[in-house]
Design a protein around this motif. Sequence first.
Motif, PDB file in Angstrom:
ATOM      1  N   GLY A 204       2.224 -45.155 -18.905  1.00 13.84           N
ATOM      2  CA  GLY A 204       2.578 -44.014 -19.733  1.00 13.84           C
ATOM      3  C   GLY A 204       3.901 -44.118 -20.462  1.00 13.84           C
ATOM      4  N   LYS A 205       4.609 -45.248 -20.304  1.00 15.21           N
ATOM      5  CA  LYS A 205       5.918 -45.385 -20.940  1.00 15.21           C
ATOM      6  C   LYS A 205       6.058 -46.745 -21.598  1.00 15.21           C
ATOM      7  CE  LYS A 205       8.268 -42.420 -17.553  1.00 15.21           C
ATOM      8  NZ  LYS A 205       9.348 -42.354 -16.527  1.00 15.21           N
ATOM      9  N   PHE A 206       6.882 -46.785 -22.651  1.00 13.46           N
ATOM     10  CA  PHE A 206       7.268 -48.051 -23.260  1.00 13.46           C
ATOM     11  C   PHE A 206       8.666 -48.392 -22.755  1.00 13.46           C
ATOM     12  CE2 PHE A 206       3.744 -47.063 -25.957  1.00 13.46           C
ATOM     13  CZ  PHE A 206       3.262 -48.294 -26.366  1.00 13.46           C
ATOM     14  N   LEU A 207       8.787 -49.571 -22.121  1.00 13.80           N
ATOM     15  CA  LEU A 207       9.995 -49.946 -21.403  1.00 13.80           C
ATOM     16  C   LEU A 207      10.719 -51.087 -22.110  1.00 13.80           C
ATOM     17  CD1 LEU A 207       8.382 -50.023 -17.841  1.00 13.80           C
ATOM     18  CD2 LEU A 207       9.546 -48.095 -18.935  1.00 13.80           C
ATOM     19  N   VAL A 208      12.036 -51.005 -22.170  1.00 15.99           N
ATOM     20  CA  VAL A 208      12.857 -52.082 -22.725  1.00 15.99           C
ATOM     21  C   VAL A 208      13.437 -52.904 -21.583  1.00 15.99           C
ATOM     22  CG1 VAL A 208      13.408 -50.741 -24.779  1.00 15.99           C
ATOM     23  CG2 VAL A 208      14.947 -50.665 -22.810  1.00 15.99           C
ATOM     24  N   ASN A 209      13.875 -54.125 -21.925  1.00 19.66           N
ATOM     25  CA  ASN A 209      14.503 -55.007 -20.945  1.00 19.66           C
ATOM     26  C   ASN A 209      13.594 -55.252 -19.740  1.00 19.66           C
ATOM     27  OD1 ASN A 209      16.650 -56.671 -20.234  1.00 19.66           O
ATOM     28  ND2 ASN A 209      17.704 -55.068 -19.077  1.00 19.66           N
TER      29      ASN A 209
END
Length: 379
Positions: free
Chosen positions: A183-188
């Motif tokens: 459900g989320k777009f994650l960085v790093n």
Amino acid sequence: MVTTTLPRSGQHISAASVASHLPDGAAAVAEIAAALGSQADLYTVFVSTGYDLEVVGPALKQHFGDQVIGCTSSGNIGPNGYERTGICAAALTGGGLRTRTITVGPLDDTATAVEQAGSALAGLRAELADDGEGFAVLLTDGLTRNEDLLAANLMATLGDVPIVGGSAGDDLTFAHTAVYHDGKFLVNTATVTLVRAEAPFLLFRLQHHDPTDTILVATDVDADRRIIREFNGRPAASAYAEAVGADLADIGPTTFSTHPLLLKAAGSSWIRSIAALNDDESLSLLARVDTGDVLRLGRPVGMLEKLAERFDAVGAELGSISAVLTFDCILRRLEFEEHGLADEVGEFLAEHRAIGFSTYGEQFNGMHMNHSLVAVAFG
């Protein structure tokens, strides 16, 4: 080219793909869900720039549950071939397909991140051993500049489980790339997805640049920043310009695309593309180079022919192709555009059921590279 083939028999994976160009993220995902349904074993979703990821992420979770992998892209590959805009998704079903995804991160310290994910990765590998043969799909933030170490560390941890994947993009703005999970777009962050299938499948890679006899030895390098200061004891840009037969003032993106650098390792050649010429005559690359690495100047050979030959060979080995999950470097599409071939290549990929995205780099087993296409084809 290196290939990893894992034959199975008696089962078939069906695939359907669709692209939406609605500007609202929630509406676009809803349109995709209406076309693909919500019962597939695995969904892949690639999102071009311009969408509110805080809207798209929950919408993907709502419509498709937990069986989703994806990331931001520099353009998509789907039923319409190459597309720079929109959201492209595919649904894979049947053939004993089973998947499980974990996250690895933060990626500031890649070795530590992989070590901390060790028990979860061991679980993935144990699941693979229990259920038969399979592979792992790696999707990673494309702006961390550490895919080389990530792929190598993951391969060391997963052992004989082959890896295929790509680095998330953002259409050459180099501002924000992210991978999707729960459900989320994650960085790093990276996602590692174990895929197990009873249907036949084959992992492969291709590139249309061959190494020449012109050698450039990296004698002064900032490996972590992917910068080469010197080749053969001379300023890197000047040495490179001389090698390609151009004046320093004339080298640029077109030169870099036509004549990338190739590193020989593991019995094959791997492209290290040049990203930029810096003011101090150093060169920024899109993959890691270490001091002492021997690089060869590349030259393009048979852009269309190599693509057709490899897909024909894959089709012959599998008998038929139901889908090709494809990670294709943005530099390839740019080169095809420059030569007026992008539409033809895009149509070829669509006809051969390729689904995927234009990447900021590709991963194949323990290697990270550029200017390549890596994929897994399902028979």
